[in-house]
Design a protein around this motif. Structure first.
Motif: not given
Lengths: 114, 112
Positions: A27-31, A54-56
């Motif tokens: 919880s709280g992690h954004n990656s 999605p980034i990569d």
């Protein structure tokens, strides 16, 4: 804190079947990162998300693999159809913010495709 | 892209001895170098990391050194104990990416 939660821990399926792996980040992690580990190829990054986007996905092996993150607390990695060469341990990891911070790994899902 | 090489692939030491694992990286823009320990049946866990503005960092029996000119960094474990037995991974990342590129791993065995 429960840490990163992955389910199932073990999955055995037959070639051609659809497989869905699940991950609940801290919880709280954004990656959020999806990795695959095999003896031959080591630890490979498949795809990662920042703030659910999605980034990569350059590590996704082929179109049979897809990943989603519908909200900040849940992600899935789907393989359809599965093949024996997909057998591996799949890890999910989360990080509190981007750019050089510790990644917290889940316990992994051991996938066996017969 | 970044490439990280790690040596040796296996390392056996006697309890109490020191162990050294070495990694080299290719991207001069890399500025973050973590080390992860993976025990059997578990996910990797961060044990120590170093950033490019620091040459050495210690945490009890564990130390990491970084040589930016030569593009290599090393993990040093002193006074090894049987519970240090695991697979250790180095990794590298640069300021313009969130990706960690992992080395191939070193299986460390500490014999009592």
């Amino acid at each position: 804190d429960a840490g990163v939660i992955q389910s199932p821990r073990h999955e055995v399926t037959e070639m051609g079947q659809e497989v869905t792996l699940r991950c609940k980040p801290i919880s709280g992690h954004n990656s959020l990162f999806w990795y695959r580990q095999t003896m031959m190829r080591g630890l490979e990054l498949l795809i990662y998300f920042n703030n659910n986007v999605p980034i990569d996905d350059s590590g996704m092996p082929e179109d049979r693999f897809s990943a989603k993150m519908p909200n900040a607390s849940f992600s899935t990695l789907k393989i359809q159809p599965s093949e024996p060469r997909d057998s591996a341990v799949y890890f999910c990891a989360s990080s509190p913010r981007t750019r050089n911070n510790e990644q917290f790994f889940g316990p992994g899902t051991r996938l066996t495709v017969l | 892209g970044e490439n990280v090489e790690q040596h040796p692939s296996t390392l056996s030491v006697q309890e109490g001895d020191s162990a050294v694992i070495k990694c080299t990286y290719s991207d001069s823009a890399s500025n973050y170098f973590p080390w992860y320990k993976q025990e059997l049946g578990k996910g990797p866990q961060l044990i120590i990391d170093i950033r490019s503005n620091v040459g050495e960092k210690k945490d009890q029996r564990i130390a990491v050194t970084l040589n930016k000119t030569a593009k290599h960094f090393s993990l040093h474990i002193t006074e090894t104990q049987p519970e240090d037995s695991a697979v250790y991974f180095c990794a590298a990342s640069s300021y313009n990416t969130d990706k960690l590129i992992f080395g191939t791993g070193t299986r460390l065995q500490v014999f009592p």
